[in-house]
Enzyme design. Structure first.
Site, PDB file in Angstrom:
ATOM      1  N   GLN A 120       0.828  -1.213   0.000  1.00 57.57           N
ATOM      2  CA  GLN A 120       0.000   0.000   0.000  1.00 57.57           C
ATOM      3  C   GLN A 120       0.865   1.267   0.000  1.00 57.57           C
ATOM      4  O   GLN A 120       0.520   2.247  -0.640  1.00 57.57           O
ATOM      5  CB  GLN A 120      -0.860  -0.054   1.272  1.00 57.57           C
ATOM      6  N   TYR A 223       1.399 -17.818   7.016  1.00 63.32           N
ATOM      7  CA  TYR A 223       0.672 -17.872   8.285  1.00 63.32           C
ATOM      8  C   TYR A 223       1.532 -18.652   9.275  1.00 63.32           C
ATOM      9  O   TYR A 223       2.181 -19.642   8.897  1.00 63.32           O
ATOM     10  CB  TYR A 223      -0.662 -18.606   8.118  1.00 63.32           C
ATOM     11  N   ASP A 313     -12.667   1.460   4.521  1.00 64.63           N
ATOM     12  CA  ASP A 313     -12.802   0.969   5.897  1.00 64.63           C
ATOM     13  C   ASP A 313     -13.868   1.740   6.682  1.00 64.63           C
ATOM     14  O   ASP A 313     -14.362   1.249   7.696  1.00 64.63           O
ATOM     15  CB  ASP A 313     -11.463   1.078   6.644  1.00 64.63           C
TER      16      ASP A 313
HETATM   17  C1  LIG Z   1      -1.552  -5.740   8.853  1.00 67.25           C
HETATM   18  C2  LIG Z   1      -2.557  -5.386   7.786  1.00 67.25           C
HETATM   19  C3  LIG Z   1      -2.519  -6.051   6.570  1.00 67.25           C
HETATM   20  C4  LIG Z   1      -3.454  -5.745   5.578  1.00 67.25           C
HETATM   21  N1  LIG Z   1      -3.387  -6.419   4.397  1.00 67.25           N
HETATM   22  C5  LIG Z   1      -4.286  -6.138   3.424  1.00 67.25           C
HETATM   23  C6  LIG Z   1      -4.195  -6.775   2.166  1.00 67.25           C
HETATM   24  O1  LIG Z   1      -3.308  -7.597   1.925  1.00 67.25           O
HETATM   25  N2  LIG Z   1      -5.114  -6.446   1.198  1.00 67.25           N
HETATM   26  C7  LIG Z   1      -6.086  -5.505   1.435  1.00 67.25           C
HETATM   27  O2  LIG Z   1      -6.877  -5.234   0.526  1.00 67.25           O
HETATM   28  N3  LIG Z   1      -6.187  -4.878   2.628  1.00 67.25           N
HETATM   29  C8  LIG Z   1      -5.313  -5.158   3.616  1.00 67.25           C
HETATM   30  N4  LIG Z   1      -5.367  -4.483   4.797  1.00 67.25           N
HETATM   31  C9  LIG Z   1      -6.434  -3.481   4.992  1.00 67.25           C
HETATM   32  C10 LIG Z   1      -6.112  -2.144   4.345  1.00 67.25           C
HETATM   33  O3  LIG Z   1      -4.895  -1.641   4.841  1.00 67.25           O
HETATM   34  C11 LIG Z   1      -7.247  -1.161   4.624  1.00 67.25           C
HETATM   35  O4  LIG Z   1      -8.459  -1.770   4.239  1.00 67.25           O
HETATM   36  C12 LIG Z   1      -7.074   0.146   3.860  1.00 67.25           C
HETATM   37  O5  LIG Z   1      -6.000   0.894   4.353  1.00 67.25           O
HETATM   38  C13 LIG Z   1      -8.336   0.998   3.964  1.00 67.25           C
HETATM   39  O6  LIG Z   1      -8.122   2.202   3.298  1.00 67.25           O
HETATM   40  P1  LIG Z   1      -9.012   3.463   3.628  1.00 67.25           P
HETATM   41  O7  LIG Z   1      -8.472   4.548   2.757  1.00 67.25           O
HETATM   42  O8  LIG Z   1     -10.438   3.113   3.562  1.00 67.25           O
HETATM   43  O9  LIG Z   1      -8.748   3.786   5.174  1.00 67.25           O
HETATM   44  P2  LIG Z   1      -7.404   4.145   5.931  1.00 67.25           P
HETATM   45  O10 LIG Z   1      -6.230   3.529   5.265  1.00 67.25           O
HETATM   46  O11 LIG Z   1      -7.642   3.831   7.363  1.00 67.25           O
HETATM   47  O12 LIG Z   1      -7.279   5.709   5.744  1.00 67.25           O
HETATM   48  C14 LIG Z   1      -8.137   6.637   6.354  1.00 67.25           C
HETATM   49  C15 LIG Z   1      -7.402   7.956   6.319  1.00 67.25           C
HETATM   50  O13 LIG Z   1      -8.288   8.990   6.733  1.00 67.25           O
HETATM   51  C16 LIG Z   1      -7.546   9.928   7.507  1.00 67.25           C
HETATM   52  N5  LIG Z   1      -8.530  10.635   8.333  1.00 67.25           N
HETATM   53  C17 LIG Z   1      -9.401  10.083   9.216  1.00 67.25           C
HETATM   54  N6  LIG Z   1     -10.186  11.044   9.746  1.00 67.25           N
HETATM   55  C18 LIG Z   1      -9.821  12.209   9.181  1.00 67.25           C
HETATM   56  C19 LIG Z   1     -10.266  13.555   9.310  1.00 67.25           C
HETATM   57  N7  LIG Z   1     -11.278  13.877  10.132  1.00 67.25           N
HETATM   58  N8  LIG Z   1      -9.655  14.524   8.585  1.00 67.25           N
HETATM   59  C20 LIG Z   1      -8.633  14.210   7.738  1.00 67.25           C
HETATM   60  N9  LIG Z   1      -8.167  12.942   7.571  1.00 67.25           N
HETATM   61  C21 LIG Z   1      -8.755  11.968   8.274  1.00 67.25           C
HETATM   62  C22 LIG Z   1      -6.581   9.071   8.298  1.00 67.25           C
HETATM   63  O14 LIG Z   1      -5.467   9.820   8.717  1.00 67.25           O
HETATM   64  C23 LIG Z   1      -6.218   7.992   7.278  1.00 67.25           C
HETATM   65  O15 LIG Z   1      -5.051   8.294   6.550  1.00 67.25           O
HETATM   66  C24 LIG Z   1      -4.448  -4.769   5.812  1.00 67.25           C
HETATM   67  C25 LIG Z   1      -4.481  -4.090   7.033  1.00 67.25           C
HETATM   68  C26 LIG Z   1      -3.550  -4.398   8.015  1.00 67.25           C
HETATM   69  C27 LIG Z   1      -3.616  -3.663   9.323  1.00 67.25           C
END
Ligand SMILES: Cc1cc2nc3c(=O)[nH]c(=O)nc-3n(C[C@H](O)[C@H](O)[C@H](O)COP(=O)(O)OP(=O)(O)OC[C@H]3O[C@@H](n4cnc5c(N)ncnc54)[C@H](O)[C@@H]3O)c2cc1C
Length: 545
Positions: A120, A223, A313
Site C-alpha cells: 500500500q 501464516y 474501511d
Molecule cells: C496488517 C494489515 C494487513 C493488511 N493487508 C491487506 C491486504 O493484503 N489487502 C487488502 O486489501 N487490505 C489489507 N489491509 C487493509 C487495508 O490496509 C485497509 O483496508 C485500507 O487501508 C483501507 O483504506 P481506507 O483509505 O479506507 O482507510 P485508511 O487507510 O484507514 O485511511 C483513512 C485515512 O483517513 C484519515 N482521516 C481520518 N479522519 C480524518 C479527518 N477527520 N480529517 C482528515 N483525515 C482523516 C486518516 O489519517 C487515514 O489516513 C491490511 C491491514 C492491516 C492492518
C-alpha cells in the site's frame, strides 16, 4: 477563530481521508473531470505497507487508471509478485498447509491482468501523483473537524494542523474515506453490524536475516500457527525485512487475553514473539516499529446519508485474512466515482447516487462474511464454525459479484449475489467479461474499452447499433462509445470467444457502464436507438428524459 473570519471555498466533492481509498476516489473523479479536494491529517501517503495482496479486480482498476505497469514493476522490487500463501509452525519449522500455491492460480483467461503482491505504501504515492496530475487537490496535515448538510450542500470545517487556521468547505457531496474509526460515520449515527472485535492485534515491523529459513519458498504470506502465537508474515524478496501481524498469543484461544495481543507489548516481548515465529532462538534482529490495531469484521448499516457517502474501511472493516479490506474499498471508489461525476456534471439525476448503497453494501457484507470465515478457519479453528458462512473461492469474490439496483436493467431479484465468473456471461449487473481483441494491430482486452463513457458492444452483424447509439447519445447529451466486434468493420475477435463470453447473437448488443459492469442487453434484437435511450435514461435516473 470564529465562523465570521473563516474563509469559504466551494468544491464539487470533498473527500475526507487521503489514504488508499481517498486517493483512488480523487483520481477516479479527476479522470471523469471532477476536481475534488481531499483532506488528510497525516503529513503524506502511507508510511506502513499494510495492504499487500491486491485482487484481480483492483489490478484491473489500476490498469484502467494507467498504473498497472508501474505497480508491477515496483512490486517486483519488493516481493515475488505471485508468491503463494502457506501456513507454517515457524519459518524454520514445519510447513502445515498450503492455502494457495501461487497467487494467480485460477485467473487464466478470465482477466487481462492478475493478482499482485504490492505494498500500500508503494501504491499510494502513485495514486497521489496521478490524481494531482489530473487536477485533484490533496491537502495534508489537514483535518476535517465538523460538518453539516442540508438538501443542497455539505458544509465542512477543515483545520490546518500546523497553523490551526480553519476554513469552511462547501461541497455538493462528501466522501468519507476516513477509515474504520470514521468520524463522519459516527457523526451520522450509522451503526456497524457484524462480528464485532475479533482481537487487539499488533504488527511488528522488523529486520532480520530470514533468508536461510525461506527454503526457496516463494510465499507472499506465511501464516504462523504455534503454541506461542498465531499471525502472518510478509517478507521482502531477500528475506531481510518485513512484518509479522499477530492476532493470538498462547495456545488457549478461549481466553480473552489470548486475543489481546497489544496489551503490555514491549520491544522485549516483540523480540520474543518474532523469534518464536521465525523459530530461531537468539536470532539477531531489529524491531523497527510496533503498531497496534483492532481486527474487526463489521459492515455499516448504510453506505450513505443524504449527500455523504462512506467508502473503504469507513464502510466495512475486515480482518486482513484473505486480503480484502483495501481491495473492497478501491472497488467502492470505482462504483461511486462515475456516478458522482455524472450527477455533478448534470448528466444524471441525484437518485443515481442511491444505487451506491444498493450495489456496494451487499458486497461489503458478503466480503465481511468471507474475511471472517478465513479468520475463523485459519487463525482460531478451535472456536468452531457455528457462525461461519460457507467460504467461496477468491475468484467469485473478485469478479463474480452482481449488482442489483435501478442502475442495472434486467436480471431477477433471485439471481445469486455471487457466482463463478464463467457462468455470468455478461448478465446484467455483473462485470463485463475479458475477451482478447485486436485494435490497430495491437492486442487489447474488452476491459480496455471501458472506464470513461457508456460503451455499447455489438456483434459482427450489429453495425446498425452505431446509428442507434448516436440517436440515443444526442437525445440524452451523454456520450456512448460503440465497438463492433468481429465482421469486416469490427475489432478482431482474436480467440473467437466474444459472442459466447457475452452470450450474444451476431446482431445483439450489450451496454456497459463506465465501471465495466453490464447495464442492459439486447441479446439479438434489431438496433433500436429509442430502446437504448430509454435504458440509459432509466439507469441515469433521468426522469422523463
Ligand atoms: C496488517 C494489515 C494487513 C493488511 N493487508 C491487506 C491486504 O493484503 N489487502 C487488502 O486489501 N487490505 C489489507 N489491509 C487493509 C487495508 O490496509 C485497509 O483496508 C485500507 O487501508 C483501507 O483504506 P481506507 O483509505 O479506507 O482507510 P485508511 O487507510 O484507514 O485511511 C483513512 C485515512 O483517513 C484519515 N482521516 C481520518 N479522519 C480524518 C479527518 N477527520 N480529517 C482528515 N483525515 C482523516 C486518516 O489519517 C487515514 O489516513 C491490511 C491491514 C492491516 C492492518
Amino acid at each position: 477563530m470564529t465562523s465570521a473570519t473563516r474563509s469559504t471555498e466551494e468544491v464539487p466533492v470533498l473527500i475526507v481521508g487521503g489514504s488508499l481509498v481517498g486517493l483512488t476516489t480523487a483520481l477516479l473523479l479527476a479522470r471523469h473531470g471532477v476536481k475534488a479536494l481531499a483532506v488528510e491529517r497525516h503529513s503524506g501517503t502511507a508510511i506502513h505497507p499494510r495492504a499487500g495482496h491486491f485482487q484481480i479486480r483492483t489490478i484491473e482498476i489500476l490498469r484502467e487508471m494507467g498504473l498497472e505497469d508501474e505497480g508491477r514493476r515496483k512490486a517486483r522490487e519488493t516481493y515475488d509478485p505471485e508468491g503463494g500463501i502457506i501456513a507454517v509452525e515457524s519459518l524454520a519449522g514445519k510447513e502445515v498447509a498450503r492455502f494457495i500455491p501461487n497467487l494467480n492460480v485460477g485467473v487464466d483467461h478470465r482477466s487481462p491482468t492478475g493478482r499482485l503482491f504490492v505494498d500500500q505504501d508503494v501504491l499510494e504515492p502513485m495514486l497521489r501523483r496521478a490524481a494531482e496530475q489530473l487536477g485533484a487537490r490533496l491537502t495534508y496535515r489537514t483535518e476535517m473537524t465538523s460538518f453539516e448538510q442540508d438538501a443542497e450542500r455539505v458544509r465542512a470545517v477543515i483545520r490546518d494542523l500546523d497553523s490551526g487556521a480553519e476554513r469552511e468547505i462547501v461541497a455538493r457531496y462528501m466522501v468519507a474515506a476516513d477509515g474504520n474509526r470514521s468520524r463522519v460515520r459516527r457523526a451520522l449515527g450509522i451503526e456497524m453490524q457484524g462480528y464485532g472485535l475479533l482481537s487487539k492485534s499488533v504488527t511488528l515491523y522488523f529486520e532480520a536475516d530470514c533468508a536461510p529459513y525461506l527454503q526457496g519458498r516463494n510465499s507472499g504470506v506465511f501464516y504462523v500457527h504455534n503454541p506461542t502465537l498465531r499471525g502472518f508474515f510478509r517478507l521482502n524478496l531477500a528475506g531481510q525485512r518485513g512484518f509479522l501481524a499477530i492476532n493470538v498469543v498462547g495456545a488457549d484461544v478461549t481466553r480473552d487475553e489470548a486475543v489481546n495481543v497489544s496489551q503490555g507489548m514491549t520491544e522485549e516481548r516483540a523480540l520474543e514473539l518474532l523469534r518464536a515465529a521465525i523459530g530461531v532462538p537468539g536470532l539477531p534482529m531489529k524491531v523497527r516499529q510496533i503498531v497496534p490495531w483492532d481486527a474487526e469484521a463489521n459492515v455499516a448499516a448504510h453506505f450513505s446519508d443524504g449527500r455523504v457517502f462512506l467508502a473503504g474501511d469507513a464502510a466495512h472493516v475486515v480482518p486482513p485474512n484473505g486480503g480484502f479490506g483495501g481491495n473492497t474499498g478501491v472497488q467502492d471508489a470505482h462504483n461511486l466515482a462515475w456516478k458522482l461525476a455524472m450527477v455533478v456534471n448534470g448528466q444524471a439525476g441525484p437518485e443515481l447516487l442511491e444505487t451506491y448503497d444498493d450495489e456496494r453494501r451487499p458486497i461489503g457484507a458478503f466480503t465481511v462474511d468471507q474475511a471472517y470465515g478465513r479468520y475463523a478457519t485459519r487463525v482460531v479453528p478451535e472456536r468452531g464454525k457455528d457462525n461461519v458462512k460457507p467460504i467461496v473461492d477468491d475468484l467469485l469474490i473478485e469478479i463474480g459479484y452482481r449488482y442489483r439496483s435501478s442502475a442495472v436493467i434486467g436480471g431477477s431479484a433471485n439471481d445469486p449475489l455471487v457466482e463463478h465468473p464463467d457462468k455470468l456471461k455478461a448478465a446484467p449487473g455483473t462485470r463485463a467479461p475479458h475477451v482478447v481483441l485486436e485494435r490497430d494491430g495491437a492486442a487489447i482486452s474488452t476491459l480496455d474499452l471501458f472506464g470513461e463513457h457508456f460503451v455499447l458492444l455489438t456483434g459482427p452483424n450489429g453495425g446498425a447499433w452505431r446509428a442507434a447509439a448516436d440517436e440515443a447519445a444526442s437525445a440524452l447529451g451523454v456520450p456512448i462509445d460503440v465497438w463492433q466486434v468481429g465482421g469486416e468493420r469490427g475489432l478482431r475477435d482474436v480467440d473467437g470467444r466474444f459472442l459466447e463470453a457475452y452470450a450474444l447473437g451476431p446482431a445483439g448488443a450489450v451496454l456497459v457502464r463506465p465501471d465495466s459492469f453490464v447495464a442492459w442487453r439486447a441479446g439479438d434484437s434489431r438496433a433500436d436507438g429509442r430502446a437504448l435511450g430509454r435504458a440509459i435514461a432509466s439507469i441515469l435516473s433521468r426522469g422523463g428524459a
